[in-house]
Design a protein around this motif. Structure first.
Motif, PDB file in Angstrom:
ATOM      1  N   UNK A 195     -38.274 -18.213   7.634  1.00 22.40           N
ATOM      2  CA  UNK A 195     -37.842 -18.914   6.140  1.00 22.40           C
ATOM      3  C   UNK A 195     -36.405 -19.542   6.580  1.00 22.40           C
ATOM      4  N   UNK A 196     -36.082 -20.506   6.392  1.00 18.56           N
ATOM      5  CA  UNK A 196     -34.866 -21.318   6.900  1.00 18.56           C
ATOM      6  C   UNK A 196     -34.398 -22.125   5.512  1.00 18.56           C
ATOM      7  N   UNK A 225     -45.981 -29.343  15.276  1.00 16.68           N
ATOM      8  CA  UNK A 225     -45.827 -29.049  13.915  1.00 16.68           C
ATOM      9  C   UNK A 225     -46.470 -27.424  14.053  1.00 16.68           C
ATOM     10  N   UNK A 226     -45.461 -26.691  13.475  1.00 14.54           N
ATOM     11  CA  UNK A 226     -45.767 -25.254  13.475  1.00 14.54           C
ATOM     12  C   UNK A 226     -46.909 -24.526  12.764  1.00 14.54           C
ATOM     13  N   UNK A 227     -47.712 -23.708  13.235  1.00 15.26           N
ATOM     14  CA  UNK A 227     -48.495 -22.937  12.319  1.00 15.26           C
ATOM     15  C   UNK A 227     -48.002 -22.676  10.780  1.00 15.26           C
ATOM     16  N   UNK A 228     -48.556 -22.842   9.831  1.00 23.29           N
ATOM     17  CA  UNK A 228     -48.319 -22.475   8.506  1.00 23.29           C
ATOM     18  C   UNK A 228     -46.922 -23.074   8.009  1.00 23.29           C
ATOM     19  N   UNK A 229     -46.684 -24.303   8.590  1.00 20.52           N
ATOM     20  CA  UNK A 229     -45.379 -24.931   8.041  1.00 20.52           C
ATOM     21  C   UNK A 229     -45.483 -25.347   6.551  1.00 20.52           C
ATOM     22  N   UNK A 230     -44.393 -24.943   5.982  1.00 23.88           N
ATOM     23  CA  UNK A 230     -44.245 -25.367   4.651  1.00 23.88           C
ATOM     24  C   UNK A 230     -42.676 -25.858   4.243  1.00 23.88           C
ATOM     25  N   UNK A 231     -42.616 -27.213   3.751  1.00 23.83           N
ATOM     26  CA  UNK A 231     -41.408 -27.578   3.639  1.00 23.83           C
ATOM     27  C   UNK A 231     -41.450 -27.825   1.962  1.00 23.83           C
ATOM     28  N   UNK A 241     -40.588 -23.139   5.911  1.00 24.26           N
ATOM     29  CA  UNK A 241     -41.309 -21.877   6.487  1.00 24.26           C
ATOM     30  C   UNK A 241     -42.525 -22.031   7.281  1.00 24.26           C
ATOM     31  N   UNK A 242     -42.439 -20.886   8.152  1.00 21.60           N
ATOM     32  CA  UNK A 242     -43.795 -21.335   9.341  1.00 21.60           C
ATOM     33  C   UNK A 242     -43.847 -19.675  10.072  1.00 21.60           C
ATOM     34  N   UNK A 243     -44.844 -19.590  10.780  1.00 19.40           N
ATOM     35  CA  UNK A 243     -45.086 -18.410  11.543  1.00 19.40           C
ATOM     36  C   UNK A 243     -45.119 -18.544  12.838  1.00 19.40           C
ATOM     37  N   UNK A 246     -46.931 -13.397  18.659  1.00 17.96           N
ATOM     38  CA  UNK A 246     -46.594 -13.111  20.135  1.00 17.96           C
ATOM     39  C   UNK A 246     -47.449 -13.742  20.913  1.00 17.96           C
ATOM     40  N   UNK A 247     -46.977 -14.475  22.149  1.00 18.43           N
ATOM     41  CA  UNK A 247     -47.661 -15.283  23.205  1.00 18.43           C
ATOM     42  C   UNK A 247     -48.569 -16.262  22.226  1.00 18.43           C
ATOM     43  N   UNK A 248     -48.427 -16.720  20.947  1.00  8.66           N
ATOM     44  CA  UNK A 248     -49.116 -17.813  20.425  1.00  8.66           C
ATOM     45  C   UNK A 248     -48.312 -18.927  20.475  1.00  8.66           C
ATOM     46  N   UNK A 249     -48.511 -20.153  19.883  1.00  9.57           N
ATOM     47  CA  UNK A 249     -48.246 -21.481  19.992  1.00  9.57           C
ATOM     48  C   UNK A 249     -46.832 -21.313  19.449  1.00  9.57           C
ATOM     49  N   UNK A 250     -45.786 -21.959  20.172  1.00 10.15           N
ATOM     50  CA  UNK A 250     -44.575 -21.980  19.986  1.00 10.15           C
ATOM     51  C   UNK A 250     -43.651 -20.850  20.403  1.00 10.15           C
TER      52      UNK A 250
END
Length: 313
Positions: A195-196, A225-231, A241-243, A246-250
């Motif tokens: 969360x930024x 666009x990252x998983x779980x992206x919310x602006x 906010x995003x997720x 480990x060794x997943x996208x991004x």
């Protein structure tokens, strides 16, 4: 109660030592490492028989394990280096000190005579704390970064930063708010939620993207666009906010249990916006200004000639 001191360990209760393992017997006993103690297991193991660990000094598992504990308390100023090792406890985890993990972790699991109290499974080592990071460039200001991991997955201290250094950008793209980066460890099979919070209005006209491998393996690296992206926007700021798993996208770190994460709000136009989202007005260079002045002079002379002719007539 009898006290034993073995290789700098202060233990209370009956103790058996064999095969590189410390085994505390079934009588009431606690493993107490006082302030100033510095202990390395050297790959060995400690089985505590449903008793407590009270850490006031420094303990490094060095790939070893602490098992069958009831409660584990890391007091203020104490240091626990789990590293690639493991800690198994059945009930309460308390951390007021410093705990570091690479590929190991802390797990809540039942042991003989020690039922689980709380949620079984990986234990969150400490409550995440927001980090204030300066935003580089002319935009200035600061951002609040909160990285929350599951289980033993925690952000590496000092790794959260925002800089102007960016991976290969799309054509005509810019990073007016810089690129966020951080590293997390102890994340085997886990994920982090990021969360930024940026200054109010600073995300207007920008598109949030993450950089790293994504898609079917072997995955190419790029912006997506990252998983779980919310602006969202509010009086407290613009929040992203995003997720990342480990060794997943991004996840830009291929090592198991470690996450590296570049993210940036991108300006996808031909030029980056100026602070306050006011579009910069194009201006001429020095030679362009001189040519314009010369052209205006020529036009002025041409306008004066007809006027001079009429006066002469």
């Amino acid at each position: 109660m009898t006290l034993f001191n073995v290789a700098g360990l202060r233990l209370a209760g009956p103790l058996l030592l064999f095969g590189g393992a410390f085994v505390v017997g079934p009588a009431q006993a606690d493993w107490v490492l006082p302030t100033g103690a510095n202990v390395q297991l050297g790959g060995g193991s400690v089985r505590l028989g449903c008793t407590d660990v009270q850490l006031g000094g420094a303990l490094s598992l060095s790939g070893g394990s602490v098992g069958a504990a009831r409660n584990v308390q890391v007091t203020a100023g104490a240091q626990l280096d789990v590293g690639a090792g493991t800690v198994d406890l059945a009930q309460q985890w308390s951390n007021q000190g410093s705990v570091s993990v690479t590929t190991g972790g802390v797990t809540r699991v039942a042991s003989a005579g020690c039922p689980v109290v709380g949620s079984a499974g990986p234990v969150q080592l400490s409550a995440p704390v927001p980090v204030t990071v300066s935003i580089p460039g002319s935009s200035g200001g600061t951002a609040q970064v909160l990285v929350s991991g599951t289980g033993s997955c925690t952000v590496v201290p000092g790794s959260v930063q925002i800089s102007n250094s960016a991976p290969a950008l799309p054509a005509n793209a810019a990073t007016p708010l810089g690129v966020l980066r951080f590293n997390a460890a102890g994340c085997t099979g886990a994920s982090v939620t990021v969360q930024v919070t940026y200054p109010v209005g600073s995300l207007s006209g920008l598109t949030v993207r993450k950089y790293g491998p994504f898609g079917p393996q072997p995955a190419p690296a790029g912006w997506f666009s990252p998983p779980g992206l919310s602006v969202s926007s509010g009086s407290g700021g613009d929040v992203v906010t995003y997720t990342v798993s480990d060794n997943g996208d991004g996840d830009s770190n291929s090592n198991v249990g470690e996450i590296s994460d570049p993210m940036a709000p991108l300006w996808l136009g031909a030029a980056a916006p100026t602070p306050g989202n006011v579009q910069a007005v194009p201006t001429l260079g020095q030679w362009g200004v001189l040519m314009l002045v010369g052209l205006m002079g020529v036009l002025g002379v041409r306008r004066l000639r007809p006027l001079s002719s009429r006066r002469a007539a």
